[in-house]
Write a protein that holds these residues in place. Structure first.
Motif, PDB file in Angstrom:
ATOM      1  N   ALA A  86      -5.757  -3.489  -8.859  1.00 51.59           N
ATOM      2  CA  ALA A  86      -5.476  -4.729  -8.135  1.00 51.59           C
ATOM      3  C   ALA A  86      -4.593  -4.414  -6.940  1.00 51.59           C
ATOM      4  CB  ALA A  86      -4.799  -5.752  -9.049  1.00 51.59           C
ATOM      5  N   SER A  87      -4.797  -5.160  -5.859  1.00 55.54           N
ATOM      6  CA  SER A  87      -4.011  -4.965  -4.643  1.00 55.54           C
ATOM      7  C   SER A  87      -3.692  -6.317  -4.030  1.00 55.54           C
ATOM      8  CB  SER A  87      -4.788  -4.102  -3.634  1.00 55.54           C
ATOM      9  OG  SER A  87      -4.062  -3.937  -2.438  1.00 55.54           O
ATOM     10  N   LYS A  88      -2.430  -6.560  -3.751  1.00 56.34           N
ATOM     11  CA  LYS A  88      -1.998  -7.801  -3.117  1.00 56.34           C
ATOM     12  C   LYS A  88      -1.980  -7.588  -1.609  1.00 56.34           C
ATOM     13  CE  LYS A  88      -1.433  -9.634  -7.122  1.00 56.34           C
ATOM     14  NZ  LYS A  88      -2.431 -10.599  -7.633  1.00 56.34           N
ATOM     15  N   GLY A  89      -3.154  -7.680  -1.032  1.00 52.50           N
ATOM     16  CA  GLY A  89      -3.349  -7.330   0.365  1.00 52.50           C
ATOM     17  C   GLY A  89      -4.170  -6.068   0.431  1.00 52.50           C
ATOM     18  N   ASN A  90      -4.800  -5.843   1.570  1.00 51.53           N
ATOM     19  CA  ASN A  90      -5.676  -4.675   1.671  1.00 51.53           C
ATOM     20  C   ASN A  90      -5.476  -4.008   3.047  1.00 51.53           C
ATOM     21  OD1 ASN A  90      -7.551  -3.023   0.397  1.00 51.53           O
ATOM     22  ND2 ASN A  90      -9.297  -4.070   1.301  1.00 51.53           N
ATOM     23  N   PRO A  91      -4.424  -3.183   3.217  1.00 53.78           N
ATOM     24  CA  PRO A  91      -3.550  -2.645   2.170  1.00 53.78           C
ATOM     25  C   PRO A  91      -2.426  -3.597   1.790  1.00 53.78           C
ATOM     26  CG  PRO A  91      -2.962  -1.695   4.274  1.00 53.78           C
ATOM     27  CD  PRO A  91      -4.165  -2.567   4.538  1.00 53.78           C
ATOM     28  N   GLY A  92      -1.797  -3.266   0.662  1.00 56.48           N
ATOM     29  CA  GLY A  92      -0.666  -4.007   0.135  1.00 56.48           C
ATOM     30  C   GLY A  92      -0.166  -3.307  -1.112  1.00 56.48           C
ATOM     31  N   ILE A  93       0.769  -3.918  -1.801  1.00 53.39           N
ATOM     32  CA  ILE A  93       1.239  -3.295  -3.039  1.00 53.39           C
ATOM     33  C   ILE A  93       0.126  -3.372  -4.076  1.00 53.39           C
ATOM     34  CG2 ILE A  93       3.676  -3.701  -2.607  1.00 53.39           C
ATOM     35  CD1 ILE A  93       3.506  -6.132  -4.468  1.00 53.39           C
ATOM     36  N   CYS A  94      -0.045  -2.318  -4.839  1.00 54.18           N
ATOM     37  CA  CYS A  94      -1.172  -2.265  -5.776  1.00 54.18           C
ATOM     38  C   CYS A  94      -0.752  -1.612  -7.088  1.00 54.18           C
ATOM     39  CB  CYS A  94      -2.349  -1.519  -5.159  1.00 54.18           C
ATOM     40  SG  CYS A  94      -2.036   0.210  -4.749  1.00 54.18           S
ATOM     41  N   GLY A  95      -1.584  -1.812  -8.078  1.00 52.58           N
ATOM     42  CA  GLY A  95      -1.354  -1.261  -9.399  1.00 52.58           C
ATOM     43  C   GLY A  95      -2.650  -1.153 -10.159  1.00 52.58           C
ATOM     44  N   GLY A  96      -2.607  -0.476 -11.276  1.00 56.57           N
ATOM     45  CA  GLY A  96      -3.796  -0.310 -12.098  1.00 56.57           C
ATOM     46  C   GLY A  96      -3.462  -0.462 -13.564  1.00 56.57           C
ATOM     47  N   GLY A  97      -4.483  -0.754 -14.334  1.00 59.31           N
ATOM     48  CA  GLY A  97      -4.286  -0.905 -15.769  1.00 59.31           C
ATOM     49  C   GLY A  97      -5.566  -0.619 -16.529  1.00 59.31           C
ATOM     50  N   GLY A  98      -5.421  -0.438 -17.812  1.00 61.97           N
ATOM     51  CA  GLY A  98      -6.583  -0.178 -18.653  1.00 61.97           C
ATOM     52  C   GLY A  98      -6.216  -0.251 -20.116  1.00 61.97           C
ATOM     53  N   CYS A  99      -7.241  -0.304 -20.959  1.00 64.72           N
ATOM     54  CA  CYS A  99      -7.008  -0.362 -22.408  1.00 64.72           C
ATOM     55  C   CYS A  99      -8.121   0.369 -23.132  1.00 64.72           C
ATOM     56  CB  CYS A  99      -6.914  -1.807 -22.884  1.00 64.72           C
ATOM     57  SG  CYS A  99      -8.392  -2.791 -22.581  1.00 64.72           S
ATOM     58  N   ILE A 100      -7.768   0.933 -24.267  1.00 67.12           N
ATOM     59  CA  ILE A 100      -8.709   1.648 -25.130  1.00 67.12           C
ATOM     60  C   ILE A 100      -8.842   0.850 -26.418  1.00 67.12           C
ATOM     61  CG2 ILE A 100      -9.157   3.790 -26.379  1.00 67.12           C
ATOM     62  CD1 ILE A 100      -7.504   5.259 -24.291  1.00 67.12           C
ATOM     63  N   LEU A 198      -3.540  -6.328 -16.934  1.00 62.83           N
ATOM     64  CA  LEU A 198      -2.627  -5.188 -16.977  1.00 62.83           C
ATOM     65  C   LEU A 198      -2.314  -4.675 -15.569  1.00 62.83           C
ATOM     66  CD1 LEU A 198      -4.233  -3.370 -20.025  1.00 62.83           C
ATOM     67  CD2 LEU A 198      -1.843  -4.125 -19.912  1.00 62.83           C
ATOM     68  N   ALA A 199      -3.323  -4.624 -14.711  1.00 64.48           N
ATOM     69  CA  ALA A 199      -3.109  -4.186 -13.336  1.00 64.48           C
ATOM     70  C   ALA A 199      -2.169  -5.135 -12.598  1.00 64.48           C
ATOM     71  CB  ALA A 199      -4.448  -4.083 -12.608  1.00 64.48           C
ATOM     72  N   ASN A 200      -2.352  -6.427 -12.799  1.00 60.63           N
ATOM     73  CA  ASN A 200      -1.475  -7.409 -12.155  1.00 60.63           C
ATOM     74  C   ASN A 200      -0.064  -7.392 -12.744  1.00 60.63           C
ATOM     75  OD1 ASN A 200      -2.937  -9.291 -10.081  1.00 60.63           O
ATOM     76  ND2 ASN A 200      -4.435  -8.931 -11.701  1.00 60.63           N
TER      77      ASN A 200
END
Length: 238
Positions: A86-100, A198-200
């Motif tokens: 996820a990215s808040k703006g393109n570019p902007g602050i971003c993050g990632g997430g995942g689950c198993i 999770l990314a957010n």
């Protein structure tokens, strides 16, 4: 001379002819109305845009939306990995997430990582790389990996990096997938809600975290996880 002055006051050149401003405006409106009548938009316009067009007597057409029911499908064997960026703006602050998760939809672990400034494709690629590295470190066998970024999935499948900015994470991701029977597939966003939350969460908290089991998950992730486990359908408009 007087004839030229009269033409300049009373009209203007349009379509190689001198015409009155009112006639020119009417012709422009006719052309715009004809063009809009031949066009079909995929999405509805904003209310302000609709009101503006309507005030000039214009109408437009949109394609009819169809509903499609989609849901998260549990693995038959081993584990599934869902990732998202996820990215808040393109570019902007971003993050990632995942689950198993296992075949019962129970979560083994989840992660949420903050990446700083970047764009959408960087966040998506880093999330995939982080998820694969985490599964490899823990020795978890993955039968499938899901991402809602069709650009990333297709680039990995074709073996061609789509953007040099992501090569630092794209290459390890491809290397971790080579020689394995793990399937990387694109899924709709509606079936990837846990990874999205999770990314957010990573962006809002601006920190990295690993969560073991359901009870340690961020609160915003628990609802989508329960929906996936129950097998309830999500509505997607196409």
């Amino acid at each position: 001379m007087l004839w030229e002055l009269w033409k300049n006051r009373c009209g203007a050149r349009f379509d190689q002819q001198y015409r009155r401003p009112a006639d020119i405006i009417q012709s422009i409106k006719l052309y715009i109305g004809f063009a809009l009548g031949k066009m079909t938009f995929k999405t509805d316009q904003s209310l302000a845009t609709y009101q503006l067009l309507h005030s000039y007597g214009f109408t437009y057409h949109t394609t009819a939306k169809r509903m499609k029911l989609v849901r998260w499908i549990p693995p038959l064997v081993d584990f599934y990995l869902n990732v998202d960026g996820a990215s808040k703006g393109n570019p902007g602050i971003c993050g990632g997430g995942g689950c198993i998760r296992d075949k019962h939809g129970k979560i083994l672990l989840a992660f949420a990582n903050f990446y700083g400034v970047g764009n959408n494709i960087i966040a998506e690629t880093r999330a995939l790389c982080d998820g694969l590295r985490l599964a490899h470190f823990l020795g978890v066998r993955l039968s499938a990996i899901y991402s809602d970024s069709s650009t990333l999935v297709h680039s990995i499948q074709k073996g061609k990096c789509s953007n040099w900015h992501i090569h630092h994470w794209w290459r390890p991701s491809r290397d971790l997938l080579q020689g394995k029977s793990t399937i990387l597939s694109h899924v709709f966003r509606e079936t990837n809600q846990v990874a999205d939350r999770l990314a957010n969460h990573a962006i809002s908290s601006r920190c990295n975290g690993i969560f073991w089991g359901f009870h340690r998950l961020p609160y915003a992730c628990k609802g989508p996880l329960l929906i996936d486990r129950s097998g309830l359908m999500n509505i997607r408009l196409i």
